[in-house]
Design a protein around this motif. Structure first.
Motif, PDB file in Angstrom:
ATOM      1  N   UNK A  82      47.558  25.449  35.629  1.00  0.00           N
ATOM      2  CA  UNK A  82      48.107  26.775  35.346  1.00  0.00           C
ATOM      3  C   UNK A  82      48.933  27.299  36.518  1.00  0.00           C
ATOM      4  N   UNK A  83      49.955  28.079  36.204  1.00  0.00           N
ATOM      5  CA  UNK A  83      50.723  28.772  37.232  1.00  0.00           C
ATOM      6  C   UNK A  83      49.803  29.764  37.927  1.00  0.00           C
ATOM      7  N   UNK A  84      49.824  29.788  39.247  1.00  0.00           N
ATOM      8  CA  UNK A  84      48.960  30.684  40.019  1.00  0.00           C
ATOM      9  C   UNK A  84      49.484  32.126  40.005  1.00  0.00           C
ATOM     10  N   UNK A  85      50.662  32.323  39.432  1.00  0.00           N
ATOM     11  CA  UNK A  85      51.225  33.682  39.369  1.00  0.00           C
ATOM     12  C   UNK A  85      51.121  34.257  37.963  1.00  0.00           C
ATOM     13  N   UNK A  86      51.578  33.516  36.942  1.00  0.00           N
ATOM     14  CA  UNK A  86      51.616  34.062  35.577  1.00  0.00           C
ATOM     15  C   UNK A  86      50.630  33.415  34.614  1.00  0.00           C
ATOM     16  N   UNK A  87      49.992  32.320  35.024  1.00  0.00           N
ATOM     17  CA  UNK A  87      49.021  31.658  34.171  1.00  0.00           C
ATOM     18  C   UNK A  87      49.588  30.661  33.181  1.00  0.00           C
ATOM     19  N   UNK A 100      58.946  25.324  37.874  1.00  0.00           N
ATOM     20  CA  UNK A 100      58.671  26.625  37.258  1.00  0.00           C
ATOM     21  C   UNK A 100      58.550  27.710  38.327  1.00  0.00           C
ATOM     22  N   UNK A 101      57.834  27.416  39.391  1.00  0.00           N
ATOM     23  CA  UNK A 101      57.677  28.408  40.465  1.00  0.00           C
ATOM     24  C   UNK A 101      59.025  28.788  41.062  1.00  0.00           C
ATOM     25  N   UNK A 102      59.873  27.784  41.277  1.00  0.00           N
ATOM     26  CA  UNK A 102      61.193  28.045  41.852  1.00  0.00           C
ATOM     27  C   UNK A 102      62.047  28.854  40.882  1.00  0.00           C
TER      28      UNK A 102
END
Length: 124
Positions: free
Chosen positions: A55-60, A81-83
């Motif tokens: 999972x993304x640590x920011x948006x899930x 995705x993070x970038x």
């Protein structure tokens, strides 16, 4: 050959020593450069496939289950995705590497001669 450098792994319960992606957000990052880094990270060579999604640590959002690599770095599929979605700016060394590699690829003129002249292998 040196081992690849793992990048793009973020703090979690098992690894509190990893960086927090929220600390790396840079909304002022040049959009063209950011897009180039995203494109490079999205097009690495797949080297590992895991059973579960990260999972993304920011948006899930589910961020995939693959790892990509080149000859210097290895990163999780979701790093792009993070970038792209969260403006996570990677260390300048990584940014320069990605931009230089894309510039190199774009500078090579493609040639169809080999493909046009290739012979089909016989069926087995």
């Amino acid at each position: 050959m040196e081992p690849r450098r793992l990048i793009g792994y973020w703090r979690n319960d098992e690894h509190p020593e990893y960086p927090d992606p929220a600390d790396w957000v840079d909304d002022s990052w040049d959009a063209d450069e950011r897009h180039m880094v995203w494109a490079y990270l999205s097009s690495g060579t797949m080297v590992v496939a895991y059973m579960g999604l990260s999972p993304c640590r920011i948006c899930g959002k589910n961020n995939g289950a693959l790892e990509f690599a080149d000859d210097v770095y290895q990163w999780p599929e979701g790093l792009a995705h993070y970038v792209y979605d969260h403006a996570i700016r990677l260390p300048e060394e990584v940014v320069r590497h990605a931009v230089a590699r894309l510039d190199l690829l774009e500078g090579v003129r493609p040639n169809l001669d080999w493909w046009i002249n290739a012979t089909r292998q016989p069926d087995f």
